[in-house]
Design an enzyme around this catalytic site. Structure first.
Site, PDB file in Angstrom:
ATOM      1  N   GLN A 164      10.377  24.866 -11.882  1.00  0.00           N
ATOM      2  CA  GLN A 164      10.958  25.601 -13.006  1.00  0.00           C
ATOM      3  C   GLN A 164      12.199  26.380 -12.587  1.00  0.00           C
ATOM      4  O   GLN A 164      13.203  26.408 -13.308  1.00  0.00           O
ATOM      5  CB  GLN A 164       9.917  26.551 -13.613  1.00  0.00           C
ATOM      6  CG  GLN A 164       8.833  25.876 -14.412  1.00  0.00           C
ATOM      7  CD  GLN A 164       9.331  25.288 -15.728  1.00  0.00           C
ATOM      8  OE1 GLN A 164      10.378  25.637 -16.237  1.00  0.00           O
ATOM      9  NE2 GLN A 164       8.553  24.362 -16.274  1.00  0.00           N
ATOM     10  N   GLU A 172      -5.232  24.603 -19.750  1.00  0.00           N
ATOM     11  CA  GLU A 172      -5.329  24.030 -18.408  1.00  0.00           C
ATOM     12  C   GLU A 172      -6.775  23.776 -18.010  1.00  0.00           C
ATOM     13  O   GLU A 172      -7.105  22.720 -17.451  1.00  0.00           O
ATOM     14  CB  GLU A 172      -4.690  24.984 -17.393  1.00  0.00           C
ATOM     15  CG  GLU A 172      -3.187  25.114 -17.512  1.00  0.00           C
ATOM     16  CD  GLU A 172      -2.626  26.230 -16.665  1.00  0.00           C
ATOM     17  OE1 GLU A 172      -1.395  26.291 -16.513  1.00  0.00           O
ATOM     18  OE2 GLU A 172      -3.413  27.066 -16.157  1.00  0.00           O
ATOM     19  N   TYR A 178      12.758  29.024  -6.510  1.00  0.00           N
ATOM     20  CA  TYR A 178      13.533  27.806  -6.758  1.00  0.00           C
ATOM     21  C   TYR A 178      12.642  26.577  -6.652  1.00  0.00           C
ATOM     22  O   TYR A 178      12.977  25.572  -6.043  1.00  0.00           O
ATOM     23  CB  TYR A 178      14.704  27.718  -5.767  1.00  0.00           C
ATOM     24  CG  TYR A 178      15.878  26.916  -6.289  1.00  0.00           C
ATOM     25  CD1 TYR A 178      16.670  27.404  -7.318  1.00  0.00           C
ATOM     26  CD2 TYR A 178      16.200  25.668  -5.744  1.00  0.00           C
ATOM     27  CE1 TYR A 178      17.753  26.687  -7.793  1.00  0.00           C
ATOM     28  CE2 TYR A 178      17.280  24.936  -6.209  1.00  0.00           C
ATOM     29  CZ  TYR A 178      18.054  25.450  -7.229  1.00  0.00           C
ATOM     30  OH  TYR A 178      19.141  24.729  -7.708  1.00  0.00           O
ATOM     31  N   ASP A 180      -2.616  29.370 -22.529  1.00  0.00           N
ATOM     32  CA  ASP A 180      -2.158  28.535 -21.419  1.00  0.00           C
ATOM     33  C   ASP A 180      -3.293  28.288 -20.431  1.00  0.00           C
ATOM     34  O   ASP A 180      -3.534  27.145 -20.014  1.00  0.00           O
ATOM     35  CB  ASP A 180      -0.977  29.209 -20.721  1.00  0.00           C
ATOM     36  CG  ASP A 180      -0.345  28.320 -19.665  1.00  0.00           C
ATOM     37  OD1 ASP A 180       0.359  27.361 -20.045  1.00  0.00           O
ATOM     38  OD2 ASP A 180      -0.544  28.574 -18.462  1.00  0.00           O
ATOM     39  N   VAL A 193       1.832  35.417  -5.888  1.00  0.00           N
ATOM     40  CA  VAL A 193       2.751  36.174  -5.024  1.00  0.00           C
ATOM     41  C   VAL A 193       3.580  37.169  -5.827  1.00  0.00           C
ATOM     42  O   VAL A 193       4.314  37.974  -5.260  1.00  0.00           O
ATOM     43  CB  VAL A 193       3.682  35.240  -4.214  1.00  0.00           C
ATOM     44  CG1 VAL A 193       2.872  34.235  -3.420  1.00  0.00           C
ATOM     45  CG2 VAL A 193       4.684  34.531  -5.121  1.00  0.00           C
ATOM     46  N   HIS A 234       5.310  33.060 -17.352  1.00  0.00           N
ATOM     47  CA  HIS A 234       3.872  33.060 -17.642  1.00  0.00           C
ATOM     48  C   HIS A 234       3.421  34.511 -17.608  1.00  0.00           C
ATOM     49  O   HIS A 234       3.857  35.284 -16.755  1.00  0.00           O
ATOM     50  CB  HIS A 234       3.123  32.222 -16.604  1.00  0.00           C
ATOM     51  CG  HIS A 234       1.643  32.137 -16.814  1.00  0.00           C
ATOM     52  ND1 HIS A 234       1.064  31.994 -18.060  1.00  0.00           N
ATOM     53  CD2 HIS A 234       0.606  32.176 -15.925  1.00  0.00           C
ATOM     54  CE1 HIS A 234      -0.261  31.930 -17.929  1.00  0.00           C
ATOM     55  NE2 HIS A 234      -0.554  32.051 -16.649  1.00  0.00           N
ATOM     56  N   GLY A 285       9.495  21.434 -15.029  1.00  0.00           N
ATOM     57  CA  GLY A 285      10.891  21.690 -14.724  1.00  0.00           C
ATOM     58  C   GLY A 285      11.776  20.462 -14.785  1.00  0.00           C
ATOM     59  O   GLY A 285      12.904  20.522 -15.297  1.00  0.00           O
TER      60      GLY A 285
END
Length: 333
Positions: A17, A184, A14, A180, A74, A97, A123
């Site tokens: 995004q 970055e 939470y 992606d 994680v 992703h 988000g």
């Protein structure tokens, strides 16, 4: 699915995004449960937003679709210890992703559909655009289609986020992951920040005031990027002076030349062959010693102290800074 169009959804995580996805999907009519570890930093926020919050292991048991929206590093442990043993047969596993799946750190169960849906915006923007009746473009991909309905799962989810109001483009886990990471590293984060720092250093070392250097190479960058965002490089050139345009044409290629492009290709190669990901996993598992060192060096760069003092006088930035700081504190589930 519970029915043809409305899968029950478990959002795991939470942060920036995760919250936007959960709120948009609920407002689109989906049954959304949020899976968070008890007592975690975002549990109270999700509850305050009106969601049923349960432990991730419980959240995934009955969901038709499980969206994994936790930080990359994680996810492997979360999948192996919590999601895989508890997720129901034939459900859909969704990522925003593709890193863990593309580089085989997560090997999804064979009975699951596996898809990717990635809004092309933070988000807060995903939520804000949805609330005003618009949407943020989304890209989607199918990695594993066991049910024959995986693509429909992805499109339904993207539509629930508001993506269909803007644009939805099909990609692959490979393409999303590699582009992606490259964006970055070479342009958006690594490239831009290094360019700004170098420009600042050149001006200060030449005897110019640090405050003036800050304005010229960092502060005004937003004005240029906003024009890029609105209409591309040509729109930016329409709105700057002829002097600036000429300087762009003759000096830009001196800074970003063929050798720079060659090094960018090297960065891409390291991403494609897994070198970057291997190094990042090793760094994370070692306790982030180099990451911490690099981060501290950026914090101690002279441009940061100068910028802090100048921004303190830009009272109009206070609200923006508070809004921008919030998602960064919501990274962990």
């Amino acid at each position: 699915m519970s029915n043809d169009t409305q899968p029950t959804i478990a959002i795991i995580g939470y942060g920036s995004q995760g919250r936007a996805h959960a709120l948009n999907l609920r407002d689109s009519g989906f049954d959304v449960t949020v899976g968070l570890r008890p007592g975690g930093p975002t549990e109270a926020k999700a509850q305050a937003d009106g969601f049923t919050v349960v432990a991730p292991a419980e959240a995934v048991k009955t969901a038709d679709l499980v969206a994994v929206l936790t930080p990359d590093m994680v996810q492997k442990k979360l999948y192996e210890e919590v999601i895989a043993p508890n997720m129901k047969q034939g459900a859909c596993l969704l990522f925003a992703h593709g890193l863990n799946v593309h580089f085989d750190m997560i090997k999804p169960r064979a009975d699951l559909d596996v898809v990717l849906v990635a809004p092309k915006g933070p988000g807060a923007l995903v939520r804000r655009e949805y609330e005003i009746g618009r949407g943020v473009p989304c890209i989607y991909a199918v990695y594993q289609d066991t049910s024959g309905k995986a693509e429909q799962f992805a499109l339904t989810y993207a539509g629930g986020l508001g993506g269909a109001r803007a644009n939805i483009i099909k990609t692959t886990f490979k393409e999303e992951t590699e582009t992606d990471l490259f964006g970055e590293q070479a342009v958006l984060c690594g490239g831009a920040s290094s360019l700004v720092q170098a420009g600042f250093e050149v001006l200060v070392e030449a005897g110019y005031q640090p405050e003036i250097a800050y304005y010229e190479v960092l502060h005004e960058l937003k004005l240029i990027v906003d024009l890029f965002y609105e209409g591309g490089i040509t729109r930016m050139l329409e709105f700057v002076s002829e002097t600036a345009q000429y300087g762009d044409y003759v000096s830009g290629p001196r800074v970003i030349d063929a050798s720079t492009k060659a090094r960018m290709k090297d960065v891409l190669t390291d991403i494609q062959n897994g070198t970057f990901t291997k190094n990042w996993v090793a760094e994370y598992e070692a306790g982030l010693p180099n990451y911490t060192k690099f981060k501290q060096a950026d914090l101690e760069h002279p441009i940061e102290e100068v910028g802090k003092k100048l921004r303190a006088k830009m009272v109009w930035l206070n609200g923006e800074q508070q809004a921008a700081a919030t998602p960064a504190k919501q990274q962990a589930a």
